[in-house]
Design a protein around this motif. Sequence first.
Motif, short mmCIF file in Angstrom:
data_model
loop_
_atom_site.label_atom_id
_atom_site.label_comp_id
_atom_site.label_asym_id
_atom_site.label_seq_id
_atom_site.Cartn_x
_atom_site.Cartn_y
_atom_site.Cartn_z
N SER A 29 -8.38 5.50 -0.29
CA SER A 29 -9.41 5.43 0.74
C SER A 29 -9.94 6.82 1.06
CB SER A 29 -8.84 4.80 2.01
OG SER A 29 -7.90 5.68 2.61
N TRP B 195 0.95 4.91 1.74
CA TRP B 195 0.41 5.63 2.89
C TRP B 195 0.65 7.12 2.70
CZ3 TRP B 195 1.18 3.13 8.38
CH2 TRP B 195 0.47 1.93 8.43
N TYR C 89 -4.87 5.75 2.31
CA TYR C 89 -4.02 4.69 1.77
C TYR C 89 -4.55 4.25 0.41
CZ TYR C 89 -7.66 1.43 3.35
OH TYR C 89 -8.85 0.78 3.54
N GLU D 15 0.83 -1.20 0.00
CA GLU D 15 0.00 0.00 0.00
C GLU D 15 0.86 1.25 0.00
OE1 GLU D 15 -3.64 -1.86 2.74
OE2 GLU D 15 -2.40 -0.21 3.50
N SER E 116 -9.02 9.53 6.96
CA SER E 116 -9.29 9.22 8.35
C SER E 116 -8.54 10.23 9.21
CB SER E 116 -8.81 7.80 8.68
OG SER E 116 -8.86 7.54 10.07
N ASP F 271 0.05 -2.50 10.51
CA ASP F 271 -1.40 -2.63 10.43
C ASP F 271 -2.12 -1.36 10.86
OD1 ASP F 271 -1.45 -5.37 9.54
OD2 ASP F 271 -0.84 -5.94 11.57
N GLY F 272 -1.39 -0.27 11.07
CA GLY F 272 -2.00 1.00 11.42
C GLY F 272 -2.27 1.21 12.89
N TYR G 200 -6.71 2.79 10.21
CA TYR G 200 -7.76 2.29 9.33
C TYR G 200 -9.14 2.40 9.97
CZ TYR G 200 -3.98 0.00 6.67
OH TYR G 200 -2.84 -0.26 5.94
N LYS G 201 -9.21 2.17 11.26
CA LYS G 201 -10.51 2.07 11.94
C LYS G 201 -10.94 3.37 12.59
CE LYS G 201 -9.62 -2.81 12.95
NZ LYS G 201 -9.44 -3.82 14.03
#
Length: 440
Positions: free
Chosen positions: A164, A141, A155, A139, A167, A229-230, A245-246
């Motif tokens: 995306s 970033w 990302y 990916e 965020s 994994d962020g 991501y979340k």
Amino acid sequence: MIDFEMAKMKRIKRANTDWWIHEQSMVGNNGMTYIAYYNDIGEIRVKELDAKCSRTPSRDVCLSRMNCTYADEHNAPSICVMEDGRIVVAYTGHSANFSLKYRVTERPYDLMSFGPERELAYSAHVTYAQLSENVKKGELWLFTRVASVTWEFRYSVDGGESWSEPSRFLVSDAGGLFYFDIHHQWMSARDSQMGFCASGAYEQWFFALYGHPRISKDHTVRSGIFDVDGNLLTMDGEKTGVNLYKGGTLDLESLSKVYESPEGTTVRLCAVSPLPPYRVGIASFVLNEPDTITYYSATYRDRVWTLSAPIAKGGEFLSPDTMLDGSQTYVGGMAYYYGVGEEGLAYKDYAPTESNRIYIARLDGAHRVLESYVSADWGKSYALEQVIRRIPKEENRKIWRPIVPIYAQDNLPVYWHEGLYGAHTGGWHSDVVMLIDYDD
């Protein structure tokens, strides 16, 4: 160290870059150095050169002419040379519009194959693009500042074809934190003493953040880590519950404090090392008193940040004393050496040079100088190693912003800017300057 008898000076004319953009320069897997910059008529450009062979032709391409009223240093581009050789460059106009622009090469390492200019829309004016590759996940970033005091993350899973939604992970008010400086790192399995060993590599993103020296109510430098994994990690590698991501925003007070300014002083964040041990370079001073500027390096050791002994005095602010909007708080700057030595890329085998060397630009009495300093005690103190550049003060050419290319080769360990400087005015006129110790 640079061999002055062998080194040849090269310049990129009318070039400048931003204080907070990463990455500005990288060495690709092909061994070529790529420098992203902009010039005084607002052009976004990329320079390709061979730091080992003087006979290799260099290339320089213009990617865009920014639609701005002046050539502001905040317009500088961020560059990423991906593992497959394609090159991505992202750039913005300072407070000019609500979009970020970028271009991607269609072929590996080919500056002549940049595809069309594309745009990413944001909810407010956007600047300070920081672009890197998450190699494990395949990916791109992208971190950007939006509306001056918030930071957002996006990302791309397809090399920039699509992105995306943004965020928001950092929120502050007008008296809070403005600057977020993040570096992609290749790390190894840690040992119990110095925090690293040569037993395989993994990726993470190490960052430091702080508020404006003049405007902010908080004169503290803080740090943290994002994993592949962020996940937001503490400096000791523990998950905090925040994920890029979340969603979720950083709790500033829970981040590790690198440096907290004593009452009556303030601080500039100058450098974040992409190599272990974790290091952050700062300059502390009293507002409007250039004689107080002092450079330090902070090292994370034994679960705490430890400040080095004073390294050197800064000597002057870059902008005139009459510029009281905060721009006169820019200092000469510093950079950690994080190269790979003489042989070329070695980061996957985890054999890069450790960040025990620092480059500092400053006023030293009657001369403006660029110097290297080396620590023999893992960051507790630094001693002068070499004077790389010296300009008499009366020539009125300043030296600032030393930059080390990511995976720098010893032939070109650092470059810098010299000329006239005036933050936010477009009135600067400077060149990128390099001393290259060619093998031939």
